[in-house]
Design an enzyme around this catalytic site. Structure first.
Site, PDB file in Angstrom:
ATOM      1  N   LYS A 124     -27.601 132.976  53.292  1.00  0.00           N
ATOM      2  CA  LYS A 124     -27.337 132.674  51.727  1.00  0.00           C
ATOM      3  C   LYS A 124     -28.192 133.473  50.999  1.00  0.00           C
ATOM      4  CE  LYS A 124     -25.039 129.258  49.863  1.00  0.00           C
ATOM      5  NZ  LYS A 124     -24.223 128.589  50.387  1.00  0.00           N
ATOM      6  N   ASP A 164     -20.914 131.158  45.378  1.00  0.00           N
ATOM      7  CA  ASP A 164     -21.493 129.712  45.527  1.00  0.00           C
ATOM      8  C   ASP A 164     -21.813 129.335  44.007  1.00  0.00           C
ATOM      9  OD1 ASP A 164     -23.021 127.832  47.784  1.00  0.00           O
ATOM     10  OD2 ASP A 164     -24.231 127.878  45.926  1.00  0.00           O
ATOM     11  N   GLY A 235     -19.420 117.461  38.423  1.00  0.00           N
ATOM     12  CA  GLY A 235     -19.050 118.988  38.349  1.00  0.00           C
ATOM     13  C   GLY A 235     -17.602 119.221  37.908  1.00  0.00           C
ATOM     14  N   PHE A 236     -17.624 120.390  37.512  1.00  0.00           N
ATOM     15  CA  PHE A 236     -16.335 120.724  36.864  1.00  0.00           C
ATOM     16  C   PHE A 236     -16.023 122.206  37.027  1.00  0.00           C
ATOM     17  CE2 PHE A 236     -17.742 123.191  32.927  1.00  0.00           C
ATOM     18  CZ  PHE A 236     -19.062 122.348  33.007  1.00  0.00           C
ATOM     19  N   GLY A 237     -16.879 122.949  38.119  1.00  0.00           N
ATOM     20  CA  GLY A 237     -16.691 124.170  38.691  1.00  0.00           C
ATOM     21  C   GLY A 237     -15.420 124.116  39.658  1.00  0.00           C
ATOM     22  N   ASN A 238     -15.447 125.368  40.138  1.00  0.00           N
ATOM     23  CA  ASN A 238     -14.239 125.915  41.130  1.00  0.00           C
ATOM     24  C   ASN A 238     -13.951 124.774  42.294  1.00  0.00           C
ATOM     25  OD1 ASN A 238     -13.893 127.278  44.067  1.00  0.00           O
ATOM     26  ND2 ASN A 238     -12.648 128.016  42.530  1.00  0.00           N
ATOM     27  N   VAL A 239     -15.163 124.162  42.865  1.00  0.00           N
ATOM     28  CA  VAL A 239     -15.050 123.087  44.033  1.00  0.00           C
ATOM     29  C   VAL A 239     -14.321 121.841  43.447  1.00  0.00           C
ATOM     30  CG1 VAL A 239     -16.395 121.943  45.753  1.00  0.00           C
ATOM     31  CG2 VAL A 239     -16.793 124.323  45.292  1.00  0.00           C
ATOM     32  N   ALA A 240     -15.113 121.415  42.396  1.00  0.00           N
ATOM     33  CA  ALA A 240     -14.512 120.237  41.653  1.00  0.00           C
ATOM     34  C   ALA A 240     -13.095 120.323  41.261  1.00  0.00           C
ATOM     35  CB  ALA A 240     -15.464 119.699  40.577  1.00  0.00           C
ATOM     36  N   TRP A 241     -12.729 121.567  40.764  1.00  0.00           N
ATOM     37  CA  TRP A 241     -11.465 121.673  40.269  1.00  0.00           C
ATOM     38  C   TRP A 241     -10.412 121.337  41.635  1.00  0.00           C
ATOM     39  CZ3 TRP A 241      -8.551 125.997  42.134  1.00  0.00           C
ATOM     40  CH2 TRP A 241      -7.066 126.126  41.619  1.00  0.00           C
TER      41      TRP A 241
HETATM   42  N1  GLU Z   1     -20.984 129.117  49.412  1.00  0.00           N
HETATM   43  C1  GLU Z   1     -20.107 128.300  50.072  1.00  0.00           C
HETATM   44  C2  GLU Z   1     -20.560 127.547  51.273  1.00  0.00           C
HETATM   45  O1  GLU Z   1     -21.766 126.917  50.675  1.00  0.00           O
HETATM   46  C3  GLU Z   1     -19.042 129.506  50.684  1.00  0.00           C
HETATM   47  C4  GLU Z   1     -19.827 130.442  51.773  1.00  0.00           C
HETATM   48  C5  GLU Z   1     -18.832 131.574  52.035  1.00  0.00           C
HETATM   49  O2  GLU Z   1     -17.830 131.410  51.900  1.00  0.00           O
HETATM   50  O3  GLU Z   1     -19.320 132.470  52.768  1.00  0.00           O
HETATM   51  O4  GLU Z   1     -20.156 127.239  52.031  1.00  0.00           O
END
Ligand code: GLU
Length: 445
Positions: A124, A164, A235-241
């Site tokens: 990360k 992320d 949330g309202f980012g990409n994941v929430a969407w």
């Molecule tokens: N940040 C995302 C996660 O928490 C995606 C990581 C990735 O695709 O390498 O898994």
């Protein structure tokens, strides 16, 4: 293994890293009994080796803002564990970013990536850069300056970053452009790329879609379905969407989304226009959800409130770590919530998880629920290595299969004698067994 002894040692050594300590404690507690049935793990000191990252890079990132002022930020990459594949994990750009947060995220990523069944290790990275209110040109200059330092430490078979919080398609584009210029190669060194230059179809949707596929498996096991259920999402980012889009497609009512400024109560659920507007809000760089209620009169904005104050069947935290506390869990339970699927990494505090498990409601951890994102990154790496691209249907089919297998592993390792599925334990044990075995087979390195 004696969890409390290991934790005491880590608490002294990393006294200021509370998120990292929380993530390690959670994993160790849930794997302890399985671990202790394997003396060969203890002999090889697997736990002691697993909790320390292989290496950490820290670097200065200087860049010039639109006023001509010089700005200095800190950049990081934590290469945590490469037992089963190249380091893989996102980059987070957020003012809260520090080593504790990146070490917790990197640690979680090891098990999550193992669960996907794809050959990816855990890593990360990120920076304390705050994208809020920045112009497009500032974002570009920051990303370029960040990559100028990072590029020597990553590579398509070494370490493959992705997005992320605060890092989406636009940022990946600027980061990739700079990498390509420096390395003079066009390879799959980052995932989440644009569709015309090596990106995978479905990757932008994958985390949220995968999360809803996982929820469907949890529900089906109980003889239930997501159709007609009320879902609260933070949330309202990409994941929430992505989660809101798939839940809506499957007939659920997404009745709440939230931001740092408060919650939108959306009793009539989502439609295409509302879902598209979520993306617009995210790309405005303003980090507020209030304008949603100005645009859609059937929605109400409650300033300062969380999504967990809205009565719902299913709660899906999609924002940050520790965003759902013990108090929030109590409020949800009092309102009759019977399923919580963590989509953010470590979205629930230990108190919240304990409350859900005590109430015997369905609870699954982020490392299982959100693994569809990194899994589709793994599929992007495969396509890049093969120099081909699969159709959306092909990728979605593979994503479905992976989420179904992750669910099966959780049930296999997490079913209690009374039939209750402890998804947290299941996910941790399944991920751990794979990584520990690989470490053992590769010797002391
Ligand atoms: N940040 C995302 C996660 O928490 C995606 C990581 C990735 O695709 O390498 O898994």
């Amino acid at each position: 293994m004696d969890t409390s002894e290991i934790m005491t040692r880590l608490r002294v050594k990393y006294a200021n890293e509370k998120e990292y300590l929380q993530a390690v404690q959670e994993v160790l507690e849930t794997i302890e009994d399985v671990y202790n049935r394997h003396p060969e793990f203890e002999e090889a000191r697997i736990i002691e080796r697993l909790v320390e990252p292989d290496r950490i890079f820290t670097f200065k990132v200087t860049w010039v803002d639109d006023n001509g002022d010089i700005q200095t930020n800190t950049g990081y990459r934590v290469q945590f564990n490469s037992a089963i594949g190249p380091y893989k994990g996102g980059l987070r750009f957020h003012p809260s970013v520090n080593l504790s947060i990146l070490k917790f995220l990197g640690f979680e990523q090891i098990f999550k990536n193992a669960l996907t069944t794809l050959p990816m290790g855990g890593g990360k990275g990120g920076s304390d850069f705050n994208p809020k209110g920045k112009s497009d040109a500032e974002i570009m200059r920051f990303c370029q300056a960040f990559m100028l330092e990072l590029w020597r430490n990553i590579g398509p078979d070494t370490d493959v970053p992705a997005g992320d919080v605060g890092v989406g398609g636009r940022e990946i584009g600027y980061l990739f452009g700079m990498y390509k210029k420096l390395a003079r190669e066009h390879t799959g060194v980052l995932t989440g790329k644009g569709m015309t230059w090596g990106g995978s179809l479905i990757r932008p949707e994958a985390t949220g879609f995968g999360a809803v596929y996982f929820v469907q498996h949890m529900l089906h096991l109980q003889g239930k379905d997501i159709k007609g259920r009320n879902v609260a999402i933070s949330g309202f980012g990409n994941v929430a969407w992505g989660a809101a889009t798939k839940a809506t497609q499957l007939g659920a009512h997404v009745i709440a989304i939230s931001g740092p400024d408060g919650v939108i109560y959306n009793p009539e659920g989502m439609n295409d226009e509302k879902l598209a507007y979520m993306l617009e809000l995210r790309s405005s760089n303003n980090d507020v959800v209030a304008p949603f209620a100005e645009k859609f009169p059937d929605a109400v904005f409650y300033p300062g409130k969380k999504a967990w104050s809205i009565k719902c069947d299913i709660a899906m935290p999609c924002a940050y770590q520790n965003e759902l506390t013990g108090e929030d869990a109590a409020e949800l339970l009092a309102n009759g919530t019977w399923c919580c699927a963590e989509v953010s990494n470590m979205g629930c505090t230990p108190e919240a998880i304990a409350a859900f498990q005590k109430a015997r409601i369905l609870f699954a951890p982020g490392k299982a629920v959100n693994a569809g994102g990194v899994a589709t990154s793994g599929l992007e790496m495969t396509q890049n290595a093969m120099h081909i691209s699969w159709s959306a249907e092909e990728v979605d089919r593979k994503l479905h299969e992976i989420m179904s297998n992750i669910h099966k592993s959780c049930v296999q390792y997490g079913t209690q004698p009374d039939g209750y599925v402890n998804y947290l334990k299941g996910a941790n044990v399944a991920g751990f067994m794979k990584v520990a075995t690989a470490m053992l087979e590769q010797g002391v390195i």
